[in-house]
Design a protein around this motif. Structure first.
Motif, PDB file in Angstrom:
ATOM      1  N   ARG A  78       0.837  -1.205   0.000  1.00 45.52           N
ATOM      2  CA  ARG A  78       0.000   0.000   0.000  1.00 45.52           C
ATOM      3  C   ARG A  78       0.872   1.257   0.000  1.00 45.52           C
ATOM      4  NH1 ARG A  78      -1.250   3.463   3.595  1.00 45.52           N
ATOM      5  NH2 ARG A  78      -0.576   2.227   5.363  1.00 45.52           N
ATOM      6  N   GLN A  79       1.928   1.260   0.813  1.00 42.13           N
ATOM      7  CA  GLN A  79       2.815   2.422   0.872  1.00 42.13           C
ATOM      8  C   GLN A  79       3.558   2.615  -0.453  1.00 42.13           C
ATOM      9  OE1 GLN A  79       4.869   1.083   4.403  1.00 42.13           O
ATOM     10  NE2 GLN A  79       3.853   2.628   5.677  1.00 42.13           N
ATOM     11  N   LEU A  80       3.965   1.529  -1.085  1.00 40.76           N
ATOM     12  CA  LEU A  80       4.624   1.638  -2.387  1.00 40.76           C
ATOM     13  C   LEU A  80       3.659   2.195  -3.431  1.00 40.76           C
ATOM     14  CD1 LEU A  80       6.725  -1.626  -2.263  1.00 40.76           C
ATOM     15  CD2 LEU A  80       7.652   0.688  -2.495  1.00 40.76           C
ATOM     16  N   ALA A  81       2.405   1.778  -3.378  1.00 41.67           N
ATOM     17  CA  ALA A  81       1.398   2.326  -4.298  1.00 41.67           C
ATOM     18  C   ALA A  81       1.195   3.822  -4.040  1.00 41.67           C
ATOM     19  CB  ALA A  81       0.084   1.572  -4.145  1.00 41.67           C
ATOM     20  N   GLU A  82       1.241   4.239  -2.784  1.00 34.94           N
ATOM     21  CA  GLU A  82       1.125   5.660  -2.445  1.00 34.94           C
ATOM     22  C   GLU A  82       2.310   6.450  -2.983  1.00 34.94           C
ATOM     23  OE1 GLU A  82       0.608   5.329   1.794  1.00 34.94           O
ATOM     24  OE2 GLU A  82      -1.570   5.466   1.629  1.00 34.94           O
ATOM     25  N   VAL A  83       3.513   5.870  -2.935  1.00 35.03           N
ATOM     26  CA  VAL A  83       4.697   6.535  -3.482  1.00 35.03           C
ATOM     27  C   VAL A  83       4.516   6.753  -4.981  1.00 35.03           C
ATOM     28  CG1 VAL A  83       7.169   6.240  -3.986  1.00 35.03           C
ATOM     29  CG2 VAL A  83       6.301   5.762  -1.687  1.00 35.03           C
ATOM     30  N   VAL A  84       4.027   5.741  -5.678  1.00 36.35           N
ATOM     31  CA  VAL A  84       3.778   5.873  -7.119  1.00 36.35           C
ATOM     32  C   VAL A  84       2.771   6.995  -7.367  1.00 36.35           C
ATOM     33  CG1 VAL A  84       2.795   4.742  -9.165  1.00 36.35           C
ATOM     34  CG2 VAL A  84       4.372   3.483  -7.672  1.00 36.35           C
ATOM     35  N   GLU A  85       1.670   6.983  -6.621  1.00 39.05           N
ATOM     36  CA  GLU A  85       0.627   7.994  -6.798  1.00 39.05           C
ATOM     37  C   GLU A  85       1.167   9.397  -6.504  1.00 39.05           C
ATOM     38  OE1 GLU A  85      -2.348  10.754  -6.235  1.00 39.05           O
ATOM     39  OE2 GLU A  85      -1.391   9.968  -4.451  1.00 39.05           O
ATOM     40  N   LEU A  86       1.960   9.550  -5.451  1.00 41.12           N
ATOM     41  CA  LEU A  86       2.520  10.860  -5.105  1.00 41.12           C
ATOM     42  C   LEU A  86       3.526  11.333  -6.156  1.00 41.12           C
ATOM     43  CD1 LEU A  86       2.963  10.416  -1.257  1.00 41.12           C
ATOM     44  CD2 LEU A  86       1.325  11.921  -2.416  1.00 41.12           C
ATOM     45  N   GLY A  87       4.309  10.407  -6.700  1.00 45.40           N
ATOM     46  CA  GLY A  87       5.235  10.770  -7.775  1.00 45.40           C
ATOM     47  C   GLY A  87       4.490  11.250  -9.012  1.00 45.40           C
ATOM     48  N   GLU A  88       3.417  10.563  -9.355  1.00 42.02           N
ATOM     49  CA  GLU A  88       2.599  10.971 -10.502  1.00 42.02           C
ATOM     50  C   GLU A  88       1.916  12.309 -10.231  1.00 42.02           C
ATOM     51  OE1 GLU A  88       0.139   7.519 -11.028  1.00 42.02           O
ATOM     52  OE2 GLU A  88       1.717   6.433 -12.113  1.00 42.02           O
ATOM     53  N   PHE A  89       1.454  12.520  -8.990  1.00 44.96           N
ATOM     54  CA  PHE A  89       0.834  13.781  -8.590  1.00 44.96           C
ATOM     55  C   PHE A  89       1.835  14.935  -8.716  1.00 44.96           C
ATOM     56  CE2 PHE A  89       0.113  16.762  -5.025  1.00 44.96           C
ATOM     57  CZ  PHE A  89      -1.115  17.281  -5.390  1.00 44.96           C
ATOM     58  N   ALA A  90       3.055  14.727  -8.224  1.00 42.38           N
ATOM     59  CA  ALA A  90       4.092  15.761  -8.304  1.00 42.38           C
ATOM     60  C   ALA A  90       4.446  16.053  -9.760  1.00 42.38           C
ATOM     61  CB  ALA A  90       5.337  15.328  -7.519  1.00 42.38           C
ATOM     62  N   ALA A  91       4.574  15.010 -10.580  1.00 49.33           N
ATOM     63  CA  ALA A  91       4.902  15.196 -12.001  1.00 49.33           C
ATOM     64  C   ALA A  91       3.802  15.978 -12.712  1.00 49.33           C
ATOM     65  CB  ALA A  91       5.123  13.833 -12.669  1.00 49.33           C
ATOM     66  N   ALA A  92       2.550  15.670 -12.413  1.00 50.76           N
ATOM     67  CA  ALA A  92       1.434  16.388 -13.042  1.00 50.76           C
ATOM     68  C   ALA A  92       1.473  17.869 -12.673  1.00 50.76           C
ATOM     69  CB  ALA A  92       0.099  15.769 -12.630  1.00 50.76           C
ATOM     70  N   ALA A  93       1.780  18.168 -11.418  1.00 50.73           N
ATOM     71  CA  ALA A  93       1.868  19.566 -10.984  1.00 50.73           C
ATOM     72  C   ALA A  93       3.017  20.288 -11.690  1.00 50.73           C
ATOM     73  CB  ALA A  93       2.034  19.634  -9.463  1.00 50.73           C
ATOM     74  N   VAL A  94       4.150  19.618 -11.855  1.00 46.96           N
ATOM     75  CA  VAL A  94       5.294  20.219 -12.573  1.00 46.96           C
ATOM     76  C   VAL A  94       4.903  20.488 -14.021  1.00 46.96           C
ATOM     77  CG1 VAL A  94       7.633  19.768 -13.439  1.00 46.96           C
ATOM     78  CG2 VAL A  94       7.070  19.282 -11.046  1.00 46.96           C
ATOM     79  N   ARG A  95       4.201  19.542 -14.648  1.00 44.84           N
ATOM     80  CA  ARG A  95       3.740  19.749 -16.033  1.00 44.84           C
ATOM     81  C   ARG A  95       2.804  20.943 -16.159  1.00 44.84           C
ATOM     82  NH1 ARG A  95       2.933  13.590 -16.712  1.00 44.84           N
ATOM     83  NH2 ARG A  95       4.795  12.987 -17.866  1.00 44.84           N
ATOM     84  N   GLU A  96       2.097  21.261 -15.076  1.00 44.32           N
ATOM     85  CA  GLU A  96       1.194  22.415 -15.050  1.00 44.32           C
ATOM     86  C   GLU A  96       1.929  23.694 -14.651  1.00 44.32           C
ATOM     87  OE1 GLU A  96      -1.757  21.137 -12.248  1.00 44.32           O
ATOM     88  OE2 GLU A  96      -2.643  19.701 -13.641  1.00 44.32           O
ATOM     89  N   ASP A  97       3.277  23.640 -14.657  1.00 46.88           N
ATOM     90  CA  ASP A  97       4.127  24.781 -14.290  1.00 46.88           C
ATOM     91  C   ASP A  97       3.909  25.241 -12.859  1.00 46.88           C
ATOM     92  OD1 ASP A  97       5.542  24.954 -16.714  1.00 46.88           O
ATOM     93  OD2 ASP A  97       3.880  26.065 -17.626  1.00 46.88           O
ATOM     94  N   ARG A  98       3.609  24.294 -11.977  1.00 49.53           N
ATOM     95  CA  ARG A  98       3.490  24.598 -10.567  1.00 49.53           C
ATOM     96  C   ARG A  98       4.811  24.270  -9.889  1.00 49.53           C
ATOM     97  NH1 ARG A  98      -1.956  22.255  -8.408  1.00 49.53           N
ATOM     98  NH2 ARG A  98      -1.998  24.128  -7.171  1.00 49.53           N
ATOM     99  N   LYS A  99       5.139  25.003  -8.871  1.00 46.32           N
ATOM    100  CA  LYS A  99       6.374  24.815  -8.110  1.00 46.32           C
ATOM    101  C   LYS A  99       6.088  23.807  -6.989  1.00 46.32           C
ATOM    102  CE  LYS A  99       9.913  27.804  -6.137  1.00 46.32           C
ATOM    103  NZ  LYS A  99      10.200  29.183  -5.725  1.00 46.32           N
ATOM    104  N   VAL A 100       6.818  22.672  -6.995  1.00 43.58           N
ATOM    105  CA  VAL A 100       6.520  21.537  -6.121  1.00 43.58           C
ATOM    106  C   VAL A 100       7.705  21.233  -5.207  1.00 43.58           C
ATOM    107  CG1 VAL A 100       5.906  19.084  -6.064  1.00 43.58           C
ATOM    108  CG2 VAL A 100       5.042  20.545  -7.911  1.00 43.58           C
ATOM    109  N   LEU A 101       7.425  21.063  -3.920  1.00 43.42           N
ATOM    110  CA  LEU A 101       8.419  20.604  -2.949  1.00 43.42           C
ATOM    111  C   LEU A 101       7.993  19.235  -2.449  1.00 43.42           C
ATOM    112  CD1 LEU A 101      10.836  20.940  -0.962  1.00 43.42           C
ATOM    113  CD2 LEU A 101       9.193  22.011   0.632  1.00 43.42           C
TER     114      LEU A 101
END
Length: 166
Positions: A78-101
């Motif tokens: 479950r935690q590994l699946a959350e890491v995948v989801e969070l990585g995809e979430f961060a990548a989507a925000a970067v693609r939208e030109d959002r600044k992500v930490l």
């Protein structure tokens, strides 16, 4: 929880830009005299992903904040699946030109795991993603060999394998 004993000092900076718009950091860093200082995030970022949480470290209320506390040790499927989801979430925000930490306690392993997943989602190779994290954040980044094994196996496959023990 952070696994102690790796000998890694805290970073010299609160956060570092890994690729444009994608930053990696921790909740503490060292000042020039070697003292430990808290990292308090205000509104410097549009999105903050926290894998370790402490009250008083931000971010500001208007900032999108995703918090998913995971250990700096063995992860469940479950935690590994959350890491995948969070990585995809961060990548989507970067693609939208959002600044992500993306941050954890020291800003080396848990945040590195999510940052590498985000970079893979953005089209980087695994070797390039791990090089960027270590080169731009710290040579101590991704010192958790278990996390490196998860990445080289692939987080999806690692999640399936870990799930066999459930």
């Amino acid at each position: 929880m952070r696994i102690e004993g790796r000998g890694a000092p805290y970073a010299d900076f609160p956060w570092n830009e890994i690729v444009p718009g994608l930053f990696m950091g921790g909740h503490h860093y060292r000042d020039s005299s070697g003292g430990l200082l808290p990292v308090v995030v205000g509104s410097e970022f549009d999105v903050v992903v926290s894998l370790y949480r402490r009250d008083g470290h931000g971010p500001a209320e208007a900032v999108v904040h995703r918090c998913c506390e995971i250990p700096d040790g063995p992860l469940t499927s479950r935690q590994l699946a959350e890491v995948v989801e969070l990585g995809e979430f961060a990548a989507a925000a970067v693609r939208e030109d959002r600044k992500v930490l993306v941050r954890c306690q020291a800003g080396y392993n848990r945040s590195g795991l999510v940052i590498v997943q985000a970079l893979l989602t953005l089209g980087y190779s695994l070797d390039d993603a791990m090089f960027l994290v270590r080169n731009r954040r710290s040579k101590w980044a991704l010192s958790n060999h278990l996390f490196v094994n998860y990445l080289t196996t692939g987080l999806g496959v690692a999640g399936l394998l870990v799930g066999l023990d459930d």
